[in-house]
Design a protein around this motif. Structure first.
Motif, PDB file in Angstrom:
ATOM      1  N   ASN A 122       9.630 -14.847   8.246  1.00 26.04           N
ATOM      2  CA  ASN A 122       8.517 -13.932   8.480  1.00 26.04           C
ATOM      3  C   ASN A 122       8.889 -12.498   8.101  1.00 26.04           C
ATOM      4  O   ASN A 122       8.057 -11.748   7.552  1.00 26.04           O
ATOM      5  CB  ASN A 122       8.075 -13.998   9.942  1.00 26.04           C
ATOM      6  N   ASP A 123      10.137 -12.130   8.406  1.00 31.89           N
ATOM      7  CA  ASP A 123      10.583 -10.781   8.040  1.00 31.89           C
ATOM      8  C   ASP A 123      10.598 -10.609   6.523  1.00 31.89           C
ATOM      9  O   ASP A 123      10.160  -9.567   5.996  1.00 31.89           O
ATOM     10  CB  ASP A 123      11.972 -10.508   8.622  1.00 31.89           C
ATOM     11  N   ASN A 130       4.949  -5.989   2.122  1.00 24.15           N
ATOM     12  CA  ASN A 130       5.016  -4.530   2.104  1.00 24.15           C
ATOM     13  C   ASN A 130       5.475  -4.017   0.729  1.00 24.15           C
ATOM     14  O   ASN A 130       4.926  -3.032   0.208  1.00 24.15           O
ATOM     15  CB  ASN A 130       5.971  -4.030   3.190  1.00 24.15           C
ATOM     16  N   ARG A 131       6.473  -4.713   0.163  1.00 19.05           N
ATOM     17  CA  ARG A 131       6.968  -4.287  -1.149  1.00 19.05           C
ATOM     18  C   ARG A 131       5.896  -4.477  -2.205  1.00 19.05           C
ATOM     19  O   ARG A 131       5.689  -3.615  -3.072  1.00 19.05           O
ATOM     20  CB  ARG A 131       8.224  -5.087  -1.512  1.00 19.05           C
ATOM     21  N   ALA A 133       2.677  -4.509  -1.702  1.00 20.53           N
ATOM     22  CA  ALA A 133       1.643  -3.489  -1.496  1.00 20.53           C
ATOM     23  C   ALA A 133       2.091  -2.149  -2.070  1.00 20.53           C
ATOM     24  O   ALA A 133       1.291  -1.417  -2.699  1.00 20.53           O
ATOM     25  CB  ALA A 133       1.338  -3.369  -0.006  1.00 20.53           C
ATOM     26  N   ASN A 134       3.355  -1.826  -1.890  1.00 26.62           N
ATOM     27  CA  ASN A 134       3.868  -0.577  -2.455  1.00 26.62           C
ATOM     28  C   ASN A 134       3.853  -0.610  -3.987  1.00 26.62           C
ATOM     29  O   ASN A 134       3.503   0.394  -4.644  1.00 26.62           O
ATOM     30  CB  ASN A 134       5.287  -0.311  -1.957  1.00 26.62           C
ATOM     31  N   LEU A 135       4.222  -1.775  -4.545  1.00 25.69           N
ATOM     32  CA  LEU A 135       4.232  -1.894  -6.009  1.00 25.69           C
ATOM     33  C   LEU A 135       2.820  -1.778  -6.575  1.00 25.69           C
ATOM     34  O   LEU A 135       2.604  -1.169  -7.638  1.00 25.69           O
ATOM     35  CB  LEU A 135       4.864  -3.225  -6.420  1.00 25.69           C
ATOM     36  N   ILE A 136       1.854  -2.375  -5.870  1.00 28.81           N
ATOM     37  CA  ILE A 136       0.467  -2.275  -6.332  1.00 28.81           C
ATOM     38  C   ILE A 136       0.006  -0.819  -6.293  1.00 28.81           C
ATOM     39  O   ILE A 136      -0.654  -0.329  -7.231  1.00 28.81           O
ATOM     40  CB  ILE A 136      -0.435  -3.171  -5.471  1.00 28.81           C
ATOM     41  N   ARG A 137       0.358  -0.122  -5.225  1.00 29.19           N
ATOM     42  CA  ARG A 137      -0.049   1.282  -5.114  1.00 29.19           C
ATOM     43  C   ARG A 137       0.623   2.122  -6.196  1.00 29.19           C
ATOM     44  O   ARG A 137      -0.014   2.995  -6.821  1.00 29.19           O
ATOM     45  CB  ARG A 137       0.307   1.814  -3.728  1.00 29.19           C
ATOM     46  N   ILE A 138       1.912   1.849  -6.448  1.00 24.08           N
ATOM     47  CA  ILE A 138       2.619   2.582  -7.510  1.00 24.08           C
ATOM     48  C   ILE A 138       1.993   2.295  -8.860  1.00 24.08           C
ATOM     49  O   ILE A 138       1.773   3.205  -9.692  1.00 24.08           O
ATOM     50  CB  ILE A 138       4.115   2.210  -7.497  1.00 24.08           C
ATOM     51  N   SER A 139       1.684   0.999  -9.110  1.00 25.47           N
ATOM     52  CA  SER A 139       1.086   0.633 -10.400  1.00 25.47           C
ATOM     53  C   SER A 139      -0.272   1.309 -10.599  1.00 25.47           C
ATOM     54  O   SER A 139      -0.586   1.795 -11.701  1.00 25.47           O
ATOM     55  CB  SER A 139       0.946  -0.891 -10.474  1.00 25.47           C
TER      56      SER A 139
END
Length: 207
Positions: A122-123, A130-131, A133-139
């Motif tokens: 789960n972690d 989370n990673r 989501a961050n990559l999508i936001r960066i892209s």
């Protein structure tokens, strides 16, 4: 005439006395047979006077106290046997309890290990979400920029972050049916860095 009848009366008197003695002895014997009296004890004083006293008979060993003692002994043996069986049952139960406790400990260890694996999964899944989501936001941020500005930022990334960002950008463009900017960004990077990134993307599968 008066003396003759007295002389003939003595034999009848003696006969009566003898008959009484015989009947008395017969009655004593009969009462002894019936168990009402003890004829031996009755005649023992008389026989002792003439030296014919009967020998004392040995007292039988078995008596009421002896029977009680035997019953108590058998009862003790039965109780001791029951106690031994209870002790054996207690030892068997103790062994079974020990085995049960060992199995319970093993199950608890397995359950704890399973919980640890689930938590770790789960972690990792949360970390991946989370990673991603961050990559999508960066892209999305890089796609909205001018290509030269986006390339200037991408060059500062380490290889793994750069590769993940390019892959997410390509994936989002494919899902939207749009032209990807990945090829544009790579074309404006230094040739050596662009070649190295393309080689690693071709060799290493998506994380």
């Amino acid at each position: 005439m008066a003396k003759f009848p007295r002389a003939r009366a003595w034999p009848r008197i003696l006969l009566y006395i003898a008959l009484i003695i015989v009947l008395t002895l017969g009655g004593i014997v009969w009462f002894d047979v019936l168990g009402l009296i003890d004829a031996r004890a009755f005649f023992r004083p008389v026989l002792s006077l003439v030296g014919l006293a009967p020998r004392a008979t040995p007292v039988p060993q078995e008596s009421e106290f002896l029977l009680d003692s035997m019953r108590i002994q058998k009862l003790d043996e039965s109780v001791n046997l029951r106690i031994a069986q209870l002790e054996q049952n207690r030892e068997d139960l103790a062994q079974e309890r020990e085995v049960f406790q060992q199995q319970l400990s093993e199950l608890e260890e397995r359950e704890e290990a399973q919980q640890d694996r689930e938590k770790s999964f789960n972690d990792r899944l949360q970390e991946y979400d989370n990673r991603r989501a961050n990559l999508i936001r960066i892209s999305e941020d890089l796609t909205s920029m001018r290509p030269d500005d986006a390339v200037a930022i991408l060059i500062g990334y380490d290889d793994q972050l750069l590769i993940d960002t390019l892959r997410v950008t390509q994936e989002l463009a494919d899902q939207a049916g749009e032209l990807s900017l990945v090829s544009v960004w790579l074309s404006r990077m230094p040739p050596d860095r662009a070649a190295d990134i393309q080689r690693k993307m071709a060799i290493k599968p998506p994380s």
